[in-house]
Design an enzyme around this catalytic site. Structure first.
Site, PDB file in Angstrom:
ATOM      1  N   THR A 177       0.885  -1.167   0.000  1.00 32.47           N
ATOM      2  CA  THR A 177       0.000   0.000   0.000  1.00 32.47           C
ATOM      3  C   THR A 177       0.916   1.207   0.000  1.00 32.47           C
ATOM      4  O   THR A 177       2.076   1.097   0.358  1.00 32.47           O
ATOM      5  CB  THR A 177      -0.859   0.039   1.289  1.00 32.47           C
ATOM      6  OG1 THR A 177      -1.306  -1.254   1.609  1.00 32.47           O
ATOM      7  CG2 THR A 177      -2.039   0.964   1.148  1.00 32.47           C
ATOM      8  N   ARG A 205     -13.037  -8.464  -4.049  1.00 30.65           N
ATOM      9  CA  ARG A 205     -12.566  -8.204  -2.681  1.00 30.65           C
ATOM     10  C   ARG A 205     -12.255  -6.716  -2.518  1.00 30.65           C
ATOM     11  O   ARG A 205     -11.720  -6.061  -3.400  1.00 30.65           O
ATOM     12  CB  ARG A 205     -11.321  -9.042  -2.413  1.00 30.65           C
ATOM     13  CG  ARG A 205     -10.700  -8.855  -1.034  1.00 30.65           C
ATOM     14  CD  ARG A 205      -9.477  -7.964  -1.102  1.00 30.65           C
ATOM     15  NE  ARG A 205      -8.818  -7.841   0.201  1.00 30.65           N
ATOM     16  CZ  ARG A 205      -7.784  -7.043   0.434  1.00 30.65           C
ATOM     17  NH1 ARG A 205      -7.298  -6.287  -0.539  1.00 30.65           N
ATOM     18  NH2 ARG A 205      -7.259  -6.974   1.631  1.00 30.65           N
ATOM     19  N   VAL A 206     -12.619  -6.153  -1.381  1.00 32.66           N
ATOM     20  CA  VAL A 206     -12.434  -4.734  -1.106  1.00 32.66           C
ATOM     21  C   VAL A 206     -11.374  -4.570  -0.020  1.00 32.66           C
ATOM     22  O   VAL A 206     -11.441  -5.215   1.030  1.00 32.66           O
ATOM     23  CB  VAL A 206     -13.750  -4.074  -0.663  1.00 32.66           C
ATOM     24  CG1 VAL A 206     -13.528  -2.615  -0.283  1.00 32.66           C
ATOM     25  CG2 VAL A 206     -14.789  -4.183  -1.772  1.00 32.66           C
ATOM     26  N   SER A 207     -10.405  -3.704  -0.266  1.00 33.96           N
ATOM     27  CA  SER A 207      -9.325  -3.480   0.696  1.00 33.96           C
ATOM     28  C   SER A 207      -9.745  -2.459   1.756  1.00 33.96           C
ATOM     29  O   SER A 207     -10.760  -1.782   1.628  1.00 33.96           O
ATOM     30  CB  SER A 207      -8.077  -2.973  -0.015  1.00 33.96           C
ATOM     31  OG  SER A 207      -8.178  -1.580  -0.268  1.00 33.96           O
ATOM     32  N   ASP A 208      -8.926  -2.355   2.781  1.00 37.15           N
ATOM     33  CA  ASP A 208      -9.148  -1.358   3.829  1.00 37.15           C
ATOM     34  C   ASP A 208      -8.828   0.055   3.361  1.00 37.15           C
ATOM     35  O   ASP A 208      -9.255   1.026   3.988  1.00 37.15           O
ATOM     36  CB  ASP A 208      -8.264  -1.662   5.044  1.00 37.15           C
ATOM     37  CG  ASP A 208      -6.796  -1.481   4.704  1.00 37.15           C
ATOM     38  OD1 ASP A 208      -6.192  -0.458   5.120  1.00 37.15           O
ATOM     39  OD2 ASP A 208      -6.230  -2.330   4.006  1.00 37.15           O
ATOM     40  N   THR A 226      -1.300   0.222   6.516  1.00 37.30           N
ATOM     41  CA  THR A 226      -0.807  -0.718   5.526  1.00 37.30           C
ATOM     42  C   THR A 226      -0.694  -2.080   6.181  1.00 37.30           C
ATOM     43  O   THR A 226      -0.601  -2.189   7.399  1.00 37.30           O
ATOM     44  CB  THR A 226       0.550  -0.262   4.962  1.00 37.30           C
ATOM     45  OG1 THR A 226       0.991  -1.209   3.983  1.00 37.30           O
ATOM     46  CG2 THR A 226       1.607  -0.125   6.050  1.00 37.30           C
ATOM     47  N   GLY A 227      -0.712  -3.120   5.356  1.00 38.54           N
ATOM     48  CA  GLY A 227      -0.657  -4.472   5.897  1.00 38.54           C
ATOM     49  C   GLY A 227      -1.758  -5.316   5.313  1.00 38.54           C
ATOM     50  O   GLY A 227      -2.283  -5.018   4.235  1.00 38.54           O
ATOM     51  N   ILE A 228      -2.129  -6.354   6.007  1.00 35.77           N
ATOM     52  CA  ILE A 228      -3.216  -7.207   5.539  1.00 35.77           C
ATOM     53  C   ILE A 228      -4.533  -6.491   5.798  1.00 35.77           C
ATOM     54  O   ILE A 228      -4.889  -6.215   6.951  1.00 35.77           O
ATOM     55  CB  ILE A 228      -3.159  -8.581   6.210  1.00 35.77           C
ATOM     56  CG1 ILE A 228      -1.892  -9.320   5.741  1.00 35.77           C
ATOM     57  CG2 ILE A 228      -4.408  -9.400   5.888  1.00 35.77           C
ATOM     58  CD1 ILE A 228      -1.704 -10.675   6.340  1.00 35.77           C
ATOM     59  N   GLY A 229      -5.249  -6.196   4.728  1.00 30.99           N
ATOM     60  CA  GLY A 229      -6.431  -5.354   4.829  1.00 30.99           C
ATOM     61  C   GLY A 229      -7.481  -5.881   5.779  1.00 30.99           C
ATOM     62  O   GLY A 229      -8.096  -5.119   6.530  1.00 30.99           O
TER      63      GLY A 229
END
Length: 314
Positions: A177, A205-208, A226-229
């Site tokens: 990200t 799929r929708v990210s954070d 940032t990271g795993i959403g």
């Protein structure tokens, strides 16, 4: 407002596992510092926090080293779908796009939507907005990201996340990200976040990154994650930190408490933030967060932090 605040700036290019070798660190540092130098120069000349964030996100989206804009990763069907968000802290106004394709800078759509009555658009709506704005189509695919996708397709997409940085190392799994948080001369805060997704994910799929969980700002603080959403969403990390500052915690304490919780829940994530006093903070539960900042006197970064959960301030 009078012009009497020392501008502050922090950016990130993702979080994940350790960068491979000194050359990797120096390559990332050079890219991040180039962005910091240009964007902080704009803040010194009187740019608003929102404009500085937009420019910082554009520069990071244009760098194929990072998973956003040019250099975004491919989803399971071999297509690139990007998401981005912008939040003006002084107006407490959020805007964003979800799973948009065929453009260079998703943050530009988030910028336009700041003044729209409909401020978050998904794929079809974002595509229509591209046509309305006459933004030229652009293919952000790079040879390296295509190679990653082909290799992972052979292994049935068994990696948890795509590479945080586009390197040739096969074991540099990470979470990609980009993000920018700025404080301007008038004391205004803004935050922006952009991503190509986690890579190889299920279509839709929708990210954070286009949610307040991953990008949030008020007049008191701003945070980009940032990271795993999914981990960031489960913690509602950006909004949680910002709200804690609004409730009276220092930025350091808000980060520390939130990252203790994230660590206890075994999350894999990172965040950067600023508050209205000019405090700068960053934290991670992952091994690395690719962050760099300008505190008004010097530039610094997080690239050689020790692995594991940490929170630092400047």
């Amino acid at each position: 407002m009078g012009v009497n605040v020392q501008p502050k700036l922090i950016i990130h290019g993702g979080a994940g596992s350790s960068l491979q070798g000194k050359g990797g660190v120096e390559t990332v540092r050079k890219s991040l510092y180039q962005v910091i130098t240009e964007v902080y120069g704009l803040l010194e000349k009187g740019s608003t926090a929102e404009d500085a964030v937009i420019r910082g996100c554009q520069l990071l989206e244009d760098d194929p080293l990072f998973n956003a804009g040019v250099g975004s990763v491919l989803q399971s069907d071999g297509q690139i779908r990007m998401s981005a968000a912008l939040m003006n802290g002084s107006l407490q106004r959020f805007s964003g796009v979800i799973n948009v394709s065929r453009l260079k800078n998703p943050i530009e759509l988030a910028k336009f939507l700041q003044t729209s009555p409909d401020r978050v658009l998904s794929d079809y709506g974002a595509a229509e907005l591209l046509r309305e704005l006459n933004i030229a189509p652009f293919d952000p695919l790079t040879d390296r990201r295509l190679y990653e996708w082909i290799e992972d397709r052979k292994q049935d997409f068994n990696r948890k996340m795509a590479n945080v940085v586009a390197e040739t190392s096969d074991d540099e799994a990470g979470r990609g990200t980009i993000g920018v948080v700025a404080l301007d001369q008038n004391g205004r805060l803004a935050a922006g976040t952009s991503t190509g997704g986690k890579g190889f994910e299920r279509i839709g799929r929708v990210s954070d990154s286009a949610m307040p969980a991953g990008n949030y700002a008020t007049a008191q603080a701003g945070v980009s994650c940032t990271g795993i959403g999914e981990d960031i969403i489960d913690e509602c990390l950006a909004a949680k930190i910002v709200i804690r500052v609004g409730d009276g915690l220092s930025l350091r304490s808000a980060f520390e408490r939130s990252f203790v919780e994230a660590n206890d829940h075994q999350r894999d994530l990172g965040a950067i933030g600023l508050d209205a006093s000019g405090a700068i903070a960053w934290g991670k539960t992952s091994d690395v967060i690719l962050a760099a900042f300008h505190n008004g006197q010097t530039m610094g970064d997080s690239l050689e932090m020790l692995p594991g959960t940490q929170v630092l301030v400047a």
